[in-house]
Design an enzyme around this catalytic site. Structure first.
Site, PDB file in Angstrom:
ATOM      1  N   ASP A   1      49.789  29.464  57.933  1.00 35.34           N
ATOM      2  CA  ASP A   1      49.694  30.692  58.723  1.00 35.34           C
ATOM      3  C   ASP A   1      49.530  31.922  57.836  1.00 35.34           C
ATOM      4  O   ASP A   1      48.751  32.825  58.157  1.00 35.34           O
ATOM      5  CB  ASP A   1      50.935  30.839  59.610  1.00 35.34           C
TER       6      ASP A   1
ATOM      7  N   GLU B   1      42.599  38.060  65.408  1.00 39.56           N
ATOM      8  CA  GLU B   1      41.600  37.071  65.804  1.00 39.56           C
ATOM      9  C   GLU B   1      41.156  37.325  67.242  1.00 39.56           C
ATOM     10  O   GLU B   1      41.963  37.720  68.087  1.00 39.56           O
ATOM     11  CB  GLU B   1      42.169  35.660  65.697  1.00 39.56           C
TER      12      GLU B   1
ATOM     13  N   ASP C   1      47.906  36.643  62.226  1.00 36.06           N
ATOM     14  CA  ASP C   1      47.564  35.319  62.729  1.00 36.06           C
ATOM     15  C   ASP C   1      48.549  34.971  63.832  1.00 36.06           C
ATOM     16  O   ASP C   1      49.765  34.917  63.601  1.00 36.06           O
ATOM     17  CB  ASP C   1      47.623  34.278  61.608  1.00 36.06           C
TER      18      ASP C   1
END
Length: 404
Positions: free
Chosen positions: A355, A274, A190
């Site tokens: 997170d 991501e 992340d």
């Protein structure tokens, strides 16, 4: 433990210090490369605009031969012909990318803003006993060999450039062998600003904030530049100081990302990230400077090509996947999750670090995609019911995968 090897093309960049004669020759070459590129681009644009005629590389190569015979462009014969031909090939690649909708229409090269570079192929340089001599030069380049080339490697292409800070750089493209040692780990990543990266293992990689560390020095150099008269020698000196600060920031950032991505690729077989749209995210003027300093796009680029070298798998999870709002323990979907909320408690009683929870959800979604091709973009129905959009796998599929 067994290991495989893979042959790849790899560029090794070094700094060098040219003599005054070599610097003058390279400066002339850079100017001629820029001129030939612009002339060929103008000719191809005019041919299509006026006559609907397509001009390819062979036609521009014939034009270059004709240009050299004219009185106005006879100086093109004074530099090596190979970088000029390579400029035409680069223009051809730019057009191919444009027609394939991978890039915009090619633009003209600027004397002040465009990168100064020239590319030499094997016929235009000599490499013997660690000494590199370019065409039209009598003496080899004074290169600082900060690291050795691979054993027995011979450069196939040499690119000489000068950056905005005035540093001379040479890049040698060689064949290299990458040892592909198997790795069994998998990790979800992340990206953030407080922590540059948060891993699904719970580890947080601190954000060095390279630009912030030199912000005062950069501001002072830019204020000094703004006070100089345009076109003066003092302004050129002040501009060089600003460029050196920027180069220092860029070098530190690149070095940190190289070390980080190499470590992640060597330790893990599957890496899930991501699919961030940085171009849209920097439109937020409050966070644009910090996002640019984090260099998420550069991190992904390094991660992807190194994963290809080492035989690893990189999976990009859809940007709309609600990794932060989804409970990694029970799968419940929270209604809202503002950016200022760093820890939250799910209705199942689990307390999440925002997170770390997102990284674990990203990993689970990526493994689902790898296993059975599940989609990771949340559907409206799943959003209303509070269930994740990842396809649920039969128990046997995920056997051996640790519970997150």
């Amino acid at each position: 433990m067994w290991a495989m090897s893979r042959a790849v093309k790899r560029a090794f960049k070094y700094r060098f210090y040219p003599s005054p004669e070599q610097a003058a020759e390279l400066a002339r070459t850079f100017g001629c490369v820029r001129l030939v590129y612009n002339l060929a681009l103008a000719a191809r644009t005019e041919a299509w605009t006026l006559r609907q005629e397509r001009v390819n590389y062979n036609a521009t190569s014939a034009m270059l031969t004709a240009w050299k015979k004219t009185e106005e462009l006879a100086f093109l014969n004074e530099v090596s012909s190979v970088p000029l031909q390579q400029a035409l090939r680069h223009l051809q690649v730019a057009y191919m990318n444009f027609f394939a909708k991978r890039a915009k229409y090619p633009t003209f090269k600027s004397k002040k803003k465009s990168r100064k570079s020239a590319e030499y192929t094997t016929s235009a340089f000599r490499y013997r006993d660690g000494r590199l001599t370019l065409a039209k030069m009598d003496q080899p380049l004074d290169i600082v060999w900060s690291r050795p080339l691979p054993d027995g490697a011979t450069p196939s292409t040499v690119t000489v450039s000068q950056d905005a800070a005035g540093r001379w750089l040479v890049s040698l493209l060689c064949d290299d062998v990458i040892e592909q040692v198997p790795a069994s780990g998998s990790v979800g990543i992340d990206a953030g600003l407080d922590s540059l990266l948060t891993l699904s293992t719970g580890e947080k990689v601190a954000n060095p904030k390279h630009e912030r560390r030199d912000r005062a020095r950069l501001a002072r150099a830019q204020r000094n530049l703004s006070k100089k008269e345009k076109g003066s020698a003092n302004r050129a000196k002040a501009r060089l100081k600003v460029a050196r600060v920027h180069a220092r920031i860029t070098d530190r950032r690149r070095d940190h990302l190289h070390k980080l991505t190499t470590r992640l690729v060597r330790e893990n077989q599957t890496i899930v990230i991501e699919d961030l749209t940085v171009r849209n995210m920097v439109k937020n003027h409050t966070l644009a400077r910090a996002i640019s300093d984090a260099a998420w796009r550069q991190f992904r680029t390094m991660l992807e090509y190194k994963a290809d070298w080492y035989g690893r798998e990189v999976i990009a999870v859809d940007r709309w996947y609600p990794s932060s709002k989804l409970c990694s323990a029970c799968g419940a979907l929270a209604d809202k999750m503002p950016l200022n909320v760093r820890t939250w408690t799910c209705r199942c009683g689990t307390v999440h670090d925002r997170d770390v929870n997102a990284a674990r959800n990203i990993l689970a979604a990526g493994l689902a995609v790898s296993a059975c091709g599940a989609g990771v973009r949340p559907q409206r129905e799943s959003s209303r019911t509070g269930r994740p959009a990842v396809k649920q796998e039969p128990p046997g599929v995920t056997q051996g995968i640790p519970v997150l």
